[in-house]
Motif scaffolding. Sequence first.
Motif, PDB file in Angstrom:
ATOM      1  N   LEU A   1       0.823  -1.210   0.000  1.00 62.64           N
ATOM      2  CA  LEU A   1       0.000   0.000   0.000  1.00 62.64           C
ATOM      3  C   LEU A   1       0.856   1.258   0.000  1.00 62.64           C
ATOM      4  O   LEU A   1       0.456   2.286  -0.547  1.00 62.64           O
ATOM      5  N   LEU A   2       2.030   1.185   0.592  1.00 63.98           N
ATOM      6  CA  LEU A   2       2.934   2.335   0.602  1.00 63.98           C
ATOM      7  C   LEU A   2       3.418   2.684  -0.804  1.00 63.98           C
ATOM      8  O   LEU A   2       3.899   3.793  -1.037  1.00 63.98           O
ATOM      9  N   GLU A   3       3.291   1.753  -1.735  1.00 64.55           N
ATOM     10  CA  GLU A   3       3.693   1.983  -3.127  1.00 64.55           C
ATOM     11  C   GLU A   3       2.630   2.737  -3.928  1.00 64.55           C
ATOM     12  O   GLU A   3       2.915   3.245  -5.007  1.00 64.55           O
ATOM     13  N   LEU A   4       1.396   2.804  -3.409  1.00 59.65           N
ATOM     14  CA  LEU A   4       0.352   3.538  -4.115  1.00 59.65           C
ATOM     15  C   LEU A   4       0.622   5.035  -4.011  1.00 59.65           C
ATOM     16  O   LEU A   4       1.333   5.496  -3.125  1.00 59.65           O
ATOM     17  N   ARG A   5       0.035   5.789  -4.908  1.00 53.16           N
ATOM     18  CA  ARG A   5       0.176   7.245  -4.834  1.00 53.16           C
ATOM     19  C   ARG A   5      -0.585   7.732  -3.617  1.00 53.16           C
ATOM     20  O   ARG A   5      -1.659   7.240  -3.295  1.00 53.16           O
ATOM     21  N   ARG A   6      -0.010   8.725  -2.960  1.00 55.99           N
ATOM     22  CA  ARG A   6      -0.596   9.282  -1.741  1.00 55.99           C
ATOM     23  C   ARG A   6      -0.399  10.782  -1.751  1.00 55.99           C
ATOM     24  O   ARG A   6       0.476  11.283  -2.447  1.00 55.99           O
ATOM     25  N   CYS A   7      -1.201  11.477  -0.946  1.00 54.52           N
ATOM     26  CA  CYS A   7      -1.005  12.921  -0.851  1.00 54.52           C
ATOM     27  C   CYS A   7       0.280  13.208  -0.095  1.00 54.52           C
ATOM     28  O   CYS A   7       0.779  12.384   0.655  1.00 54.52           O
TER      29      CYS A   7
ATOM     30  N   ILE B   1      -7.602   6.442  -9.842  1.00 56.13           N
ATOM     31  CA  ILE B   1      -7.898   7.745 -10.431  1.00 56.13           C
ATOM     32  C   ILE B   1      -6.913   7.934 -11.563  1.00 56.13           C
ATOM     33  O   ILE B   1      -5.701   7.833 -11.361  1.00 56.13           O
ATOM     34  N   GLY B   2      -7.436   8.195 -12.748  1.00 53.89           N
ATOM     35  CA  GLY B   2      -6.560   8.267 -13.916  1.00 53.89           C
ATOM     36  C   GLY B   2      -5.938   6.899 -14.139  1.00 53.89           C
ATOM     37  O   GLY B   2      -6.625   5.880 -14.131  1.00 53.89           O
ATOM     38  N   ASP B   3      -4.632   6.872 -14.301  1.00 56.87           N
ATOM     39  CA  ASP B   3      -3.916   5.617 -14.516  1.00 56.87           C
ATOM     40  C   ASP B   3      -3.235   5.107 -13.248  1.00 56.87           C
ATOM     41  O   ASP B   3      -2.408   4.209 -13.324  1.00 56.87           O
ATOM     42  N   SER B   4      -3.576   5.678 -12.101  1.00 55.20           N
ATOM     43  CA  SER B   4      -2.865   5.339 -10.872  1.00 55.20           C
ATOM     44  C   SER B   4      -3.809   4.885  -9.778  1.00 55.20           C
ATOM     45  O   SER B   4      -4.956   5.325  -9.707  1.00 55.20           O
ATOM     46  N   ASP B   5      -3.289   4.037  -8.919  1.00 53.88           N
ATOM     47  CA  ASP B   5      -4.004   3.646  -7.714  1.00 53.88           C
ATOM     48  C   ASP B   5      -3.574   4.576  -6.590  1.00 53.88           C
ATOM     49  O   ASP B   5      -2.380   4.846  -6.414  1.00 53.88           O
ATOM     50  N   TRP B   6      -4.548   5.075  -5.844  1.00 52.89           N
ATOM     51  CA  TRP B   6      -4.323   6.093  -4.825  1.00 52.89           C
ATOM     52  C   TRP B   6      -4.844   5.647  -3.469  1.00 52.89           C
ATOM     53  O   TRP B   6      -5.871   4.985  -3.384  1.00 52.89           O
ATOM     54  N   ILE B   7      -4.168   6.059  -2.398  1.00 53.44           N
ATOM     55  CA  ILE B   7      -4.754   6.074  -1.071  1.00 53.44           C
ATOM     56  C   ILE B   7      -5.477   7.410  -0.994  1.00 53.44           C
ATOM     57  O   ILE B   7      -4.844   8.459  -1.031  1.00 53.44           O
ATOM     58  N   ILE B   8      -6.797   7.367  -0.946  1.00 52.82           N
ATOM     59  CA  ILE B   8      -7.541   8.627  -0.968  1.00 52.82           C
ATOM     60  C   ILE B   8      -7.912   9.098   0.439  1.00 52.82           C
ATOM     61  O   ILE B   8      -8.261  10.259   0.625  1.00 52.82           O
TER      62      ILE B   8
END
Length: 121
Positions: free
Chosen positions: A47-53, A78-85
């Motif tokens: 999960l740390l590899e996902l995009r984050r704020c 979102i878009g082409d990336s997996d995010w921690i929202i």
Amino acid sequence: MLLNKGVKDEVLILNEYGIKVLIFELIDHINKYKDGIPVHDYPTKDLLELRRCDGINRQHLSTISNGRIEQPVLASTIGDSDWIIDGNHRLLKRAEKNIETTKVIVVPNDVLMQFMQELSN
């Protein structure tokens, strides 16, 4: 209640997509339909590899209780990336404590779209 809510006007701003995600309202929705929402366990390190704020408040991180870090984080594409929202602080606190898995709610795009707004210029 599946998730505690933060501040009433909590949003995730994603400038590169020109959107904001209304986190407070999304959490209300999740809590309302919690019985039908699957919660998964994922490896914390993945999960740390996902995009984050980038807005991590180190002081807030140090005050998160053990009970709070047991609540799921929210992830979506979102878009082409997996995010921690939502749940960046909880995720980082779990990583600091070397907790191997983290509970995650994967928010489907059709649900997430209900809680997105375009950023105004």
